[in-house]
Design a protein around this motif. Sequence first.
Motif, mmCIF file in Angstrom:
data_model
loop_
_atom_site.group_PDB
_atom_site.id
_atom_site.type_symbol
_atom_site.label_atom_id
_atom_site.label_comp_id
_atom_site.label_asym_id
_atom_site.label_seq_id
_atom_site.Cartn_x
_atom_site.Cartn_y
_atom_site.Cartn_z
ATOM 1 N N GLY A 55 0.817 -1.209 0.000
ATOM 2 C CA GLY A 55 0.000 0.000 0.000
ATOM 3 C C GLY A 55 0.849 1.256 0.000
ATOM 4 N N ALA A 56 1.945 1.236 0.731
ATOM 5 C CA ALA A 56 2.845 2.393 0.753
ATOM 6 C C ALA A 56 3.436 2.633 -0.631
ATOM 7 C CB ALA A 56 3.951 2.182 1.782
ATOM 8 N N ILE A 57 3.821 1.562 -1.303
ATOM 9 C CA ILE A 57 4.376 1.679 -2.662
ATOM 10 C C ILE A 57 3.284 2.122 -3.629
ATOM 11 C CG2 ILE A 57 5.375 0.370 -4.574
ATOM 12 C CD1 ILE A 57 6.700 -1.411 -2.356
ATOM 13 N N ALA A 58 2.129 1.481 -3.543
ATOM 14 C CA ALA A 58 1.033 1.800 -4.467
ATOM 15 C C ALA A 58 0.565 3.239 -4.285
ATOM 16 C CB ALA A 58 -0.135 0.831 -4.255
ATOM 17 N N PHE A 59 0.529 3.736 -3.042
ATOM 18 C CA PHE A 59 0.109 5.107 -2.807
ATOM 19 C C PHE A 59 1.057 6.088 -3.476
ATOM 20 C CE2 PHE A 59 0.253 9.085 -0.422
ATOM 21 C CZ PHE A 59 -1.074 9.473 -0.517
ATOM 22 N N SER A 60 2.332 5.846 -3.314
ATOM 23 C CA SER A 60 3.337 6.730 -3.910
ATOM 24 C C SER A 60 3.234 6.748 -5.433
ATOM 25 C CB SER A 60 4.731 6.270 -3.472
ATOM 26 O OG SER A 60 5.718 7.041 -4.077
ATOM 27 N N VAL A 61 3.129 5.577 -6.023
ATOM 28 C CA VAL A 61 3.016 5.475 -7.489
ATOM 29 C C VAL A 61 1.704 6.091 -7.961
ATOM 30 C CG1 VAL A 61 2.837 3.851 -9.412
ATOM 31 C CG2 VAL A 61 4.537 3.461 -7.622
ATOM 32 N N SER A 62 0.618 5.792 -7.280
ATOM 33 C CA SER A 62 -0.697 6.332 -7.654
ATOM 34 C C SER A 62 -0.725 7.851 -7.559
ATOM 35 C CB SER A 62 -1.790 5.759 -6.753
ATOM 36 O OG SER A 62 -1.861 4.369 -6.895
ATOM 37 N N LEU A 63 -0.101 8.394 -6.529
ATOM 38 C CA LEU A 63 -0.055 9.843 -6.365
ATOM 39 C C LEU A 63 0.703 10.491 -7.522
ATOM 40 C CD1 LEU A 63 -0.691 12.321 -4.637
ATOM 41 C CD2 LEU A 63 1.451 11.882 -3.401
ATOM 42 N N ARG A 64 1.844 9.913 -7.895
ATOM 43 C CA ARG A 64 2.610 10.458 -9.026
ATOM 44 C C ARG A 64 1.811 10.403 -10.323
ATOM 45 N NH1 ARG A 64 7.545 7.105 -7.827
ATOM 46 N NH2 ARG A 64 8.025 7.864 -5.769
ATOM 47 N N ILE A 65 1.133 9.303 -10.558
ATOM 48 C CA ILE A 65 0.327 9.169 -11.779
ATOM 49 C C ILE A 65 -0.815 10.177 -11.781
ATOM 50 C CG2 ILE A 65 -1.247 7.636 -13.047
ATOM 51 C CD1 ILE A 65 0.574 5.295 -12.114
ATOM 52 N N ALA A 66 -1.495 10.328 -10.651
ATOM 53 C CA ALA A 66 -2.612 11.278 -10.559
ATOM 54 C C ALA A 66 -2.138 12.708 -10.795
ATOM 55 C CB ALA A 66 -3.289 11.163 -9.194
ATOM 56 N N ILE A 67 -1.000 13.070 -10.218
ATOM 57 C CA ILE A 67 -0.459 14.416 -10.431
ATOM 58 C C ILE A 67 -0.096 14.617 -11.897
ATOM 59 C CG2 ILE A 67 1.526 15.920 -9.933
ATOM 60 C CD1 ILE A 67 1.383 14.774 -7.022
ATOM 61 N N TRP A 68 0.521 13.613 -12.488
ATOM 62 C CA TRP A 68 0.907 13.698 -13.900
ATOM 63 C C TRP A 68 -0.329 13.844 -14.798
ATOM 64 C CZ3 TRP A 68 0.276 9.911 -17.887
ATOM 65 C CH2 TRP A 68 0.918 10.235 -19.069
ATOM 66 N N LEU A 69 -1.389 13.085 -14.512
ATOM 67 C CA LEU A 69 -2.600 13.134 -15.328
ATOM 68 C C LEU A 69 -3.390 14.430 -15.160
ATOM 69 C CD1 LEU A 69 -3.941 9.485 -14.963
ATOM 70 C CD2 LEU A 69 -3.000 10.555 -17.026
ATOM 71 N N THR A 70 -3.267 15.061 -14.017
ATOM 72 C CA THR A 70 -4.074 16.249 -13.761
ATOM 73 C C THR A 70 -3.309 17.566 -13.874
ATOM 74 O OG1 THR A 70 -3.681 16.072 -11.376
ATOM 75 C CG2 THR A 70 -5.683 15.019 -12.265
ATOM 76 N N LYS A 71 -2.038 17.492 -14.244
ATOM 77 C CA LYS A 71 -1.290 18.754 -14.363
ATOM 78 C C LYS A 71 -1.809 19.544 -15.561
ATOM 79 C CE LYS A 71 2.585 16.881 -16.968
ATOM 80 N NZ LYS A 71 3.982 16.572 -16.984
ATOM 81 N N PRO A 72 -1.869 20.848 -15.405
ATOM 82 C CA PRO A 72 -2.390 21.676 -16.513
ATOM 83 C C PRO A 72 -1.438 21.647 -17.704
ATOM 84 C CG PRO A 72 -1.702 23.037 -14.646
ATOM 85 C CD PRO A 72 -1.521 21.607 -14.243
ATOM 86 N N ALA A 73 -2.021 21.796 -18.880
ATOM 87 C CA ALA A 73 -1.210 21.812 -20.109
ATOM 88 C C ALA A 73 -0.364 23.087 -20.114
ATOM 89 C CB ALA A 73 -2.111 21.778 -21.324
ATOM 90 N N LYS A 74 0.815 22.985 -20.683
ATOM 91 C CA LYS A 74 1.699 24.155 -20.785
ATOM 92 C C LYS A 74 1.136 25.135 -21.799
ATOM 93 C CE LYS A 74 5.990 21.855 -19.531
ATOM 94 N NZ LYS A 74 7.343 21.543 -19.949
ATOM 95 N N ALA A 75 1.242 26.399 -21.491
ATOM 96 C CA ALA A 75 0.803 27.442 -22.425
ATOM 97 C C ALA A 75 1.840 27.554 -23.537
ATOM 98 C CB ALA A 75 0.670 28.773 -21.693
ATOM 99 N N THR A 76 1.354 27.765 -24.754
ATOM 100 C CA THR A 76 2.259 27.928 -25.893
ATOM 101 C C THR A 76 2.551 29.407 -26.098
ATOM 102 O OG1 THR A 76 0.439 28.033 -27.440
ATOM 103 C CG2 THR A 76 1.348 25.859 -27.001
#
Length: 79
Positions: A55-76
């Motif tokens: 669970g400790a490993i899965a939480f860390s990996v899941s958190l990174r994936i969630a942050i990556w998926l929800t980060k705003p797109a870069k402005a051009t």
Amino acid sequence: MDKKSLILTQIFMTFLMAVSMSGIMSFISLGPTALWLSVWPKSALIAWPFAFALGAIAFSVSLRIAIWLTKPAKATDAD
């Protein structure tokens, strides 16, 4: 969330998951028998440390994936 609360949450969550999943899976395998009732507690105690570590490993990996998926797109520059 502070570190103490996070660790306590991890302890309670993994305990509840280990107890419920070991109970459900052993019930499916053995049915509602005396053997099931005798095997379940031991299975839950064996499963809990594994659930905590994974669970400790899965939480860390899941958190990174969630942050990556929800980060705003870069402005051009064209904007």
